[in-house]
Write a protein that holds these residues in place. Structure first.
Motif, PDB file in Angstrom:
ATOM      1  N   VAL A 109       0.874  -1.171   0.000  1.00 45.21           N
ATOM      2  CA  VAL A 109       0.000   0.000   0.000  1.00 45.21           C
ATOM      3  C   VAL A 109       0.912   1.222   0.000  1.00 45.21           C
ATOM      4  N   PRO A 110       0.572   2.272  -0.759  1.00 44.73           N
ATOM      5  CA  PRO A 110       1.486   3.414  -0.907  1.00 44.73           C
ATOM      6  C   PRO A 110       1.908   4.080   0.399  1.00 44.73           C
ATOM      7  N   ASP A 111       1.066   4.032   1.435  1.00 47.92           N
ATOM      8  CA  ASP A 111       1.394   4.729   2.681  1.00 47.92           C
ATOM      9  C   ASP A 111       1.950   3.794   3.758  1.00 47.92           C
ATOM     10  N   PHE A 112       2.525   2.647   3.363  1.00 48.53           N
ATOM     11  CA  PHE A 112       2.983   1.679   4.359  1.00 48.53           C
ATOM     12  C   PHE A 112       4.051   2.242   5.294  1.00 48.53           C
ATOM     13  N   LEU A 113       4.874   3.176   4.821  1.00 45.07           N
ATOM     14  CA  LEU A 113       5.928   3.746   5.671  1.00 45.07           C
ATOM     15  C   LEU A 113       5.368   4.627   6.789  1.00 45.07           C
ATOM     16  N   GLU A 114       4.161   5.104   6.627  1.00 40.57           N
ATOM     17  CA  GLU A 114       3.532   5.951   7.641  1.00 40.57           C
ATOM     18  C   GLU A 114       2.825   5.140   8.709  1.00 40.57           C
ATOM     19  N   ARG A 115       2.644   3.856   8.487  1.00 41.82           N
ATOM     20  CA  ARG A 115       1.950   2.981   9.436  1.00 41.82           C
ATOM     21  C   ARG A 115       2.972   2.287  10.333  1.00 41.82           C
ATOM     22  N   GLU A 116       2.993   2.660  11.590  1.00 36.48           N
ATOM     23  CA  GLU A 116       3.999   2.193  12.546  1.00 36.48           C
ATOM     24  C   GLU A 116       4.078   0.662  12.634  1.00 36.48           C
ATOM     25  N   LYS A 117       2.972  -0.026  12.658  1.00 36.62           N
ATOM     26  CA  LYS A 117       2.945  -1.475  12.881  1.00 36.62           C
ATOM     27  C   LYS A 117       2.881  -2.285  11.583  1.00 36.62           C
ATOM     28  N   HIS A 118       2.917  -1.616  10.433  1.00 40.17           N
ATOM     29  CA  HIS A 118       2.802  -2.333   9.164  1.00 40.17           C
ATOM     30  C   HIS A 118       4.034  -3.214   8.952  1.00 40.17           C
ATOM     31  N   LEU A 119       3.811  -4.486   8.668  1.00 38.93           N
ATOM     32  CA  LEU A 119       4.902  -5.446   8.530  1.00 38.93           C
ATOM     33  C   LEU A 119       5.830  -5.103   7.367  1.00 38.93           C
ATOM     34  N   LEU A 120       5.277  -4.574   6.277  1.00 35.17           N
ATOM     35  CA  LEU A 120       6.123  -4.177   5.153  1.00 35.17           C
ATOM     36  C   LEU A 120       7.042  -3.029   5.549  1.00 35.17           C
ATOM     37  N   ARG A 121       6.566  -2.123   6.383  1.00 37.83           N
ATOM     38  CA  ARG A 121       7.403  -1.025   6.892  1.00 37.83           C
ATOM     39  C   ARG A 121       8.562  -1.587   7.702  1.00 37.83           C
ATOM     40  N   GLN A 122       8.256  -2.516   8.602  1.00 35.69           N
ATOM     41  CA  GLN A 122       9.290  -3.111   9.441  1.00 35.69           C
ATOM     42  C   GLN A 122      10.309  -3.878   8.598  1.00 35.69           C
ATOM     43  N   LEU A 123       9.841  -4.580   7.578  1.00 36.42           N
ATOM     44  CA  LEU A 123      10.729  -5.303   6.668  1.00 36.42           C
ATOM     45  C   LEU A 123      11.635  -4.329   5.918  1.00 36.42           C
ATOM     46  N   PHE A 124      11.069  -3.238   5.435  1.00 36.26           N
ATOM     47  CA  PHE A 124      11.845  -2.220   4.724  1.00 36.26           C
ATOM     48  C   PHE A 124      12.899  -1.602   5.644  1.00 36.26           C
ATOM     49  N   LEU A 125      12.524  -1.294   6.885  1.00 40.23           N
ATOM     50  CA  LEU A 125      13.468  -0.715   7.835  1.00 40.23           C
ATOM     51  C   LEU A 125      14.585  -1.698   8.184  1.00 40.23           C
ATOM     52  N   LEU A 126      14.238  -2.978   8.340  1.00 43.69           N
ATOM     53  CA  LEU A 126      15.264  -3.991   8.616  1.00 43.69           C
ATOM     54  C   LEU A 126      16.241  -4.086   7.451  1.00 43.69           C
ATOM     55  N   SER A 127      15.725  -4.112   6.234  1.00 42.73           N
ATOM     56  CA  SER A 127      16.625  -4.198   5.077  1.00 42.73           C
ATOM     57  C   SER A 127      17.502  -2.952   4.988  1.00 42.73           C
ATOM     58  N   THR A 128      16.972  -1.806   5.365  1.00 39.77           N
ATOM     59  CA  THR A 128      17.754  -0.570   5.373  1.00 39.77           C
ATOM     60  C   THR A 128      18.885  -0.662   6.393  1.00 39.77           C
ATOM     61  N   GLU A 129      18.590  -1.187   7.574  1.00 34.41           N
ATOM     62  CA  GLU A 129      19.617  -1.357   8.607  1.00 34.41           C
ATOM     63  C   GLU A 129      20.704  -2.328   8.138  1.00 34.41           C
ATOM     64  N   LEU A 130      20.301  -3.411   7.501  1.00 35.99           N
ATOM     65  CA  LEU A 130      21.280  -4.386   7.009  1.00 35.99           C
ATOM     66  C   LEU A 130      22.156  -3.780   5.918  1.00 35.99           C
ATOM     67  N   ARG A 131      21.577  -2.937   5.073  1.00 33.96           N
ATOM     68  CA  ARG A 131      22.342  -2.303   3.994  1.00 33.96           C
ATOM     69  C   ARG A 131      23.369  -1.304   4.524  1.00 33.96           C
ATOM     70  N   LYS A 132      23.117  -0.727   5.680  1.00 32.84           N
ATOM     71  CA  LYS A 132      24.049   0.251   6.250  1.00 32.84           C
ATOM     72  C   LYS A 132      25.381  -0.386   6.631  1.00 32.84           C
ATOM     73  N   ASP A 133      25.354  -1.662   6.944  1.00 36.86           N
ATOM     74  CA  ASP A 133      26.552  -2.367   7.374  1.00 36.86           C
ATOM     75  C   ASP A 133      27.132  -3.146   6.195  1.00 36.86           C
ATOM     76  N   ALA A 134      28.355  -2.847   5.816  1.00 32.15           N
ATOM     77  CA  ALA A 134      28.967  -3.473   4.638  1.00 32.15           C
ATOM     78  C   ALA A 134      29.042  -4.997   4.782  1.00 32.15           C
ATOM     79  N   PHE A 135      29.393  -5.491   5.966  1.00 31.40           N
ATOM     80  CA  PHE A 135      29.511  -6.935   6.179  1.00 31.40           C
ATOM     81  C   PHE A 135      28.158  -7.616   6.023  1.00 31.40           C
TER      82      PHE A 135
END
Length: 182
Positions: free
Chosen positions: A84-110
């Motif tokens: 859904v287009p506004d998934f990043l605005e929904r605190e508990k949305h699972l797609l938001r949490q998945l996106f944030l986790l992938s962002t955290e993993l991408r920050k670390d080169a290893f």
């Protein structure tokens, strides 16, 4: 003739392409048409629970797959809800949490180089699949994510060199301050 080129229309057509983030079209001093395109950069590939297959860019906007190119990004599968287009605005949305986790993993080169897939279980837990070794990493929910990532990195740097990549079947970082292995 250059004068017949509709600069604004050309720019609008380019910007409608789902793989283009921004486009600038202009005439230079010699009457050459100049086009500058900024491509959207995929950061995660999603295969959701209904079988939809797409990328998310660094802003969380859905991108279609390319017929000519496959991006080398983490693939997420499992019980992922529909985009859904506004998934990043929904605190508990699972797609938001998945996106944030992938962002955290991408920050670390290893970890960016190490993790190839994120599986989302039916209860919303994240299970990471590394590219090296046969183990699975039970991450759990997206809470205390930075601590879990830090514990995982410490484990890989401190324990894995001594025990080897094939010793463990699973690495569990769900619990605060702990890494539990089988």
């Amino acid at each position: 003739s250059v004068r017949t080129v509709e600069i604004e229309r050309l720019e609008q057509v380019l910007e409608k392409d789902p793989l283009v983030q921004d486009a600038e079209v202009f005439l230079d001093a010699r009457d050459f048409v100049r086009v500058t395109v900024i491509q959207r950069e995929p950061v995660i590939r999603i295969i959701d629970k209904d079988g939809w297959n797409y990328y998310l860019d660094k802003n969380g906007i859905r991108m279609p797959l390319s017929k000519h190119f496959t991006a080398r990004v983490v693939v997420a599968t499992g019980s992922i809800p529909v985009y859904v287009p506004d998934f990043l605005e929904r605190e508990k949305h699972l797609l938001r949490q998945l996106f944030l986790l992938s962002t955290e993993l991408r920050k670390d080169a290893f970890l960016n180089a190490m993790i190839g897939q994120i599986f989302v279980s039916s209860n919303g837990d994240f299970i990471l699949a590394p590219l090296i070794g046969d183990q699975k990493i039970v991450f759990g929910k997206y809470e205390d994510a930075q601590d879990k990532i830090q514990n995982l990195k410490i484990f890989y740097h401190e324990a894995m060199p001594y025990e080897g990549w094939r010793k463990y079947r699973s690495i569990d970082v769900r619990f605060r301050g702990q890494v539990i292995c089988k």
